[in-house]
Motif scaffolding. Structure first.
Motif, PDB file in Angstrom:
ATOM      1  N   LEU A  74      -7.717  25.847 -15.377  1.00 46.14           N
ATOM      2  CA  LEU A  74      -8.451  24.518 -14.722  1.00 46.14           C
ATOM      3  C   LEU A  74      -8.642  23.839 -16.351  1.00 46.14           C
ATOM      4  CD1 LEU A  74      -9.852  23.287 -12.628  1.00 46.14           C
ATOM      5  CD2 LEU A  74     -12.024  24.876 -12.974  1.00 46.14           C
ATOM      6  N   LYS A  75      -8.781  24.238 -17.196  1.00 46.67           N
ATOM      7  CA  LYS A  75      -8.853  23.295 -18.521  1.00 46.67           C
ATOM      8  C   LYS A  75      -7.427  22.668 -18.723  1.00 46.67           C
ATOM      9  CE  LYS A  75      -9.443  23.478 -23.695  1.00 46.67           C
ATOM     10  NZ  LYS A  75      -9.631  24.271 -24.955  1.00 46.67           N
ATOM     11  N   ARG A  76      -6.508  23.306 -18.530  1.00 46.89           N
ATOM     12  CA  ARG A  76      -5.272  22.538 -18.722  1.00 46.89           C
ATOM     13  C   ARG A  76      -4.853  21.492 -17.699  1.00 46.89           C
ATOM     14  NH1 ARG A  76      -0.890  27.600 -19.948  1.00 46.89           N
ATOM     15  NH2 ARG A  76      -1.478  27.929 -21.947  1.00 46.89           N
ATOM     16  N   LEU A  77      -5.485  21.721 -16.229  1.00 47.94           N
ATOM     17  CA  LEU A  77      -5.401  20.898 -15.354  1.00 47.94           C
ATOM     18  C   LEU A  77      -6.344  19.688 -15.660  1.00 47.94           C
ATOM     19  CD1 LEU A  77      -4.439  19.993 -12.377  1.00 47.94           C
ATOM     20  CD2 LEU A  77      -6.432  21.094 -11.691  1.00 47.94           C
ATOM     21  N   SER A  78      -7.531  19.920 -16.157  1.00 41.74           N
ATOM     22  CA  SER A  78      -8.192  18.791 -16.448  1.00 41.74           C
ATOM     23  C   SER A  78      -7.873  17.867 -17.621  1.00 41.74           C
ATOM     24  CB  SER A  78      -9.578  19.319 -16.949  1.00 41.74           C
ATOM     25  OG  SER A  78     -10.160  20.339 -15.675  1.00 41.74           O
ATOM     26  N   MET A  79      -7.203  18.594 -18.589  1.00 44.90           N
ATOM     27  CA  MET A  79      -6.965  18.067 -19.680  1.00 44.90           C
ATOM     28  C   MET A  79      -5.654  16.986 -19.423  1.00 44.90           C
ATOM     29  SD  MET A  79      -7.598  20.599 -22.803  1.00 44.90           S
ATOM     30  CE  MET A  79      -8.024  19.533 -24.195  1.00 44.90           C
ATOM     31  N   ASN A 100       0.895  -1.331   0.007  1.00 43.97           N
ATOM     32  CA  ASN A 100       0.032  -0.136   0.165  1.00 43.97           C
ATOM     33  C   ASN A 100       0.821   1.149   0.117  1.00 43.97           C
ATOM     34  OD1 ASN A 100      -2.389  -1.364  -0.032  1.00 43.97           O
ATOM     35  ND2 ASN A 100      -2.803  -1.523   2.142  1.00 43.97           N
ATOM     36  N   ALA A 101       2.079   1.175   0.696  1.00 45.87           N
ATOM     37  CA  ALA A 101       2.770   2.490   0.559  1.00 45.87           C
ATOM     38  C   ALA A 101       3.667   2.420  -0.778  1.00 45.87           C
ATOM     39  CB  ALA A 101       3.935   2.188   1.938  1.00 45.87           C
ATOM     40  N   LEU A 102       3.881   1.564  -1.181  1.00 44.49           N
ATOM     41  CA  LEU A 102       4.283   1.841  -2.508  1.00 44.49           C
ATOM     42  C   LEU A 102       3.310   2.218  -3.638  1.00 44.49           C
ATOM     43  CD1 LEU A 102       6.475   1.260  -4.891  1.00 44.49           C
ATOM     44  CD2 LEU A 102       5.876  -1.267  -4.839  1.00 44.49           C
ATOM     45  N   LEU A 103       2.110   1.561  -3.415  1.00 46.02           N
ATOM     46  CA  LEU A 103       0.945   2.029  -4.328  1.00 46.02           C
ATOM     47  C   LEU A 103       0.659   3.489  -4.151  1.00 46.02           C
ATOM     48  CD1 LEU A 103      -0.905   0.773  -6.474  1.00 46.02           C
ATOM     49  CD2 LEU A 103      -2.428   0.229  -4.559  1.00 46.02           C
ATOM     50  N   GLU A 104       0.620   3.849  -2.999  1.00 44.91           N
ATOM     51  CA  GLU A 104       0.435   5.320  -2.772  1.00 44.91           C
ATOM     52  C   GLU A 104       1.484   6.343  -3.232  1.00 44.91           C
ATOM     53  OE1 GLU A 104      -1.003   8.976  -0.616  1.00 44.91           O
ATOM     54  OE2 GLU A 104      -1.968   7.008  -0.670  1.00 44.91           O
ATOM     55  N   ALA A 105       2.768   5.867  -2.930  1.00 47.19           N
ATOM     56  CA  ALA A 105       3.729   6.515  -3.742  1.00 47.19           C
ATOM     57  C   ALA A 105       3.772   6.556  -5.222  1.00 47.19           C
ATOM     58  CB  ALA A 105       5.044   6.090  -3.283  1.00 47.19           C
ATOM     59  N   LEU A 106       3.474   5.513  -5.765  1.00 48.94           N
ATOM     60  CA  LEU A 106       3.580   5.332  -7.265  1.00 48.94           C
ATOM     61  C   LEU A 106       2.284   6.399  -7.877  1.00 48.94           C
ATOM     62  CD1 LEU A 106       3.977   3.820 -10.182  1.00 48.94           C
ATOM     63  CD2 LEU A 106       2.551   2.141  -9.254  1.00 48.94           C
ATOM     64  N   VAL A 126       0.410  11.494 -10.520  1.00 50.12           N
ATOM     65  CA  VAL A 126      -0.750  12.360 -10.346  1.00 50.12           C
ATOM     66  C   VAL A 126      -0.005  13.737 -10.218  1.00 50.12           C
ATOM     67  CG1 VAL A 126      -2.842  13.307  -9.339  1.00 50.12           C
ATOM     68  CG2 VAL A 126      -2.492  11.017  -9.659  1.00 50.12           C
ATOM     69  N   ASP A 127       1.107  13.563  -9.515  1.00 44.06           N
ATOM     70  CA  ASP A 127       2.009  14.823  -9.566  1.00 44.06           C
ATOM     71  C   ASP A 127       2.774  15.466 -10.776  1.00 44.06           C
ATOM     72  OD1 ASP A 127       2.954  16.692  -7.490  1.00 44.06           O
ATOM     73  OD2 ASP A 127       4.809  16.033  -7.640  1.00 44.06           O
ATOM     74  N   GLU A 128       2.632  14.666 -11.793  1.00 42.48           N
ATOM     75  CA  GLU A 128       3.214  14.993 -13.095  1.00 42.48           C
ATOM     76  C   GLU A 128       2.026  16.137 -13.946  1.00 42.48           C
ATOM     77  OE1 GLU A 128       4.290  11.492 -15.260  1.00 42.48           O
ATOM     78  OE2 GLU A 128       5.912  11.141 -13.525  1.00 42.48           O
ATOM     79  N   ILE A 129       0.644  16.011 -13.457  1.00 41.88           N
ATOM     80  CA  ILE A 129      -0.473  16.872 -14.049  1.00 41.88           C
ATOM     81  C   ILE A 129       0.136  18.044 -14.048  1.00 41.88           C
ATOM     82  CG2 ILE A 129      -2.174  15.109 -13.840  1.00 41.88           C
ATOM     83  CD1 ILE A 129      -3.216  16.941 -11.598  1.00 41.88           C
ATOM     84  N   TYR A 130      -0.531  19.242 -14.774  1.00 44.01           N
ATOM     85  CA  TYR A 130      -0.395  20.480 -14.975  1.00 44.01           C
ATOM     86  C   TYR A 130      -0.387  21.302 -13.680  1.00 44.01           C
ATOM     87  CZ  TYR A 130      -1.254  25.290 -16.462  1.00 44.01           C
ATOM     88  OH  TYR A 130      -1.221  26.635 -16.491  1.00 44.01           O
ATOM     89  N   LEU A 131       0.476  21.962 -13.456  1.00 47.15           N
ATOM     90  CA  LEU A 131       0.860  22.879 -12.349  1.00 47.15           C
ATOM     91  C   LEU A 131       0.299  24.514 -12.630  1.00 47.15           C
ATOM     92  CD1 LEU A 131       1.864  22.599  -9.380  1.00 47.15           C
ATOM     93  CD2 LEU A 131       4.180  23.377 -10.344  1.00 47.15           C
ATOM     94  N   PRO A 132      -0.709  24.662 -11.896  1.00 45.56           N
ATOM     95  CA  PRO A 132      -1.186  26.118 -12.168  1.00 45.56           C
ATOM     96  C   PRO A 132      -0.103  26.894 -12.088  1.00 45.56           C
ATOM     97  CG  PRO A 132      -2.509  24.999 -10.296  1.00 45.56           C
ATOM     98  CD  PRO A 132      -1.255  24.202 -10.687  1.00 45.56           C
ATOM     99  N   GLN A 133      -0.191  28.085 -13.068  1.00 52.06           N
ATOM    100  CA  GLN A 133       0.615  29.094 -13.439  1.00 52.06           C
ATOM    101  C   GLN A 133       0.414  30.481 -12.632  1.00 52.06           C
ATOM    102  OE1 GLN A 133       3.901  28.300 -14.924  1.00 52.06           O
ATOM    103  NE2 GLN A 133       2.674  26.216 -14.656  1.00 52.06           N
ATOM    104  N   GLU A 134       1.054  31.349 -12.405  1.00 55.65           N
ATOM    105  CA  GLU A 134       0.662  32.629 -11.736  1.00 55.65           C
ATOM    106  C   GLU A 134       0.220  33.552 -13.026  1.00 55.65           C
ATOM    107  OE1 GLU A 134       0.760  33.742  -8.672  1.00 55.65           O
ATOM    108  OE2 GLU A 134       1.474  31.712  -8.114  1.00 55.65           O
ATOM    109  N   ASN A 135      -0.604  34.373 -12.871  1.00 52.80           N
ATOM    110  CA  ASN A 135      -1.011  35.528 -13.920  1.00 52.80           C
ATOM    111  C   ASN A 135      -1.604  34.893 -15.099  1.00 52.80           C
ATOM    112  OD1 ASN A 135      -0.318  37.493 -12.350  1.00 52.80           O
ATOM    113  ND2 ASN A 135       1.507  37.165 -13.112  1.00 52.80           N
ATOM    114  N   THR A 136      -2.259  33.420 -15.043  1.00 51.47           N
ATOM    115  CA  THR A 136      -2.912  32.592 -16.140  1.00 51.47           C
ATOM    116  C   THR A 136      -4.451  32.873 -15.698  1.00 51.47           C
ATOM    117  OG1 THR A 136      -1.232  31.314 -16.394  1.00 51.47           O
ATOM    118  CG2 THR A 136      -3.248  30.593 -17.378  1.00 51.47           C
ATOM    119  N   PRO A 137      -5.400  33.146 -16.675  1.00 49.65           N
ATOM    120  CA  PRO A 137      -6.639  33.065 -16.294  1.00 49.65           C
ATOM    121  C   PRO A 137      -7.304  31.841 -15.788  1.00 49.65           C
ATOM    122  CG  PRO A 137      -6.449  34.176 -18.569  1.00 49.65           C
ATOM    123  CD  PRO A 137      -5.027  33.356 -18.101  1.00 49.65           C
ATOM    124  N   TRP A 138      -8.139  31.856 -14.994  1.00 47.95           N
ATOM    125  CA  TRP A 138      -8.448  30.610 -14.140  1.00 47.95           C
ATOM    126  C   TRP A 138      -9.009  29.615 -15.100  1.00 47.95           C
ATOM    127  CZ3 TRP A 138     -13.240  28.780 -13.865  1.00 47.95           C
ATOM    128  CH2 TRP A 138     -14.382  29.310 -14.159  1.00 47.95           C
TER     129      TRP A 138
END
Length: 190
Positions: free
Chosen positions: A89-94, A62-68, A73-85
């Protein structure tokens, strides 16, 4: 007579390249290839180590699965400063749906986990993106639930689709606009 060099427990000095990150890298590769989280035995076989060596870095499966899953998921889009919400949100979702489609078994794995780590990554980014809207807590949570249910449904439909070209992330625009419009209208009611 040959002697099996694999030893239980702590990895040998000869396996210096073995660490938590290298184990995760191989686990990601196996998950991408096989469409499901790898077993400890398969992972150990791929790494050419004794399965017990993995437990030196991860207390249990379970610890390995959690880390994996959290690492993926940590690789998904990271919100940027001064970008319209809406754009953020579209980039995060996609990017989330693209990740779920790239790692075919990831959605099922996340949904069957008892831990909250992978979901928290997405949630934190969602809340950061919508913070300029100044929504009450219930509306924020309802928006998150609606968005995540839609994204999971889309990813699930894509995994079942006989022709992958029929469903791509570009087809999400209209539905995402409905969710975003609902969030925006909620700010006008406050």
């Amino acid at each position: 007579m040959t002697v099996n060099e694999k030893k239980r427990g702590r990895p040998s000095k000869k396996q210096q390249q073995l660490n938590a990150d290298s184990i995760l890298a191989v686990a990601k590769k196996l998950m991408k290839r096989n469409g499901k989280a790898p077993s400890i035995r398969l992972l150990a076989s791929e790494l050419e180590i004794d399965p017990m060596a993995i437990y030196y870095y991860y207390a249990n499966k379970n610890a390995l699965l959690e880390a994996l899953t959290t690492s993926l998921v940590d690789e998904i889009y990271l919100p940027q400063e001064n970008t319209p919400w809406r754009e953020d949100l579209k980039r995060l979702s996609m990017s989330y749906v693209e990740l779920l489609m790239e790692y075919n078994g990831l959605l099922e794995t996340i949904l069957t986990m008892s831990s909250y780590g992978p979901a928290q990554v997405f949630n934190d980014r969602y809340y950061k993106i919508i913070s300029p809207l100044i929504l009450d807590n219930k509306t924020q949570e309802d928006g998150l639930g609606l968005l995540v249910d839609y994204l999971h449904g889309f990813a699930f439909a894509k995994s079942c689709c006989h022709d992958g070209r029929l469903l791509n992330v570009d087809r999400m625009d209209g539905s995402l606009s409905l969710v975003f419009n609902s969030l925006e209208r909620a700010t006008q009611k406050l």
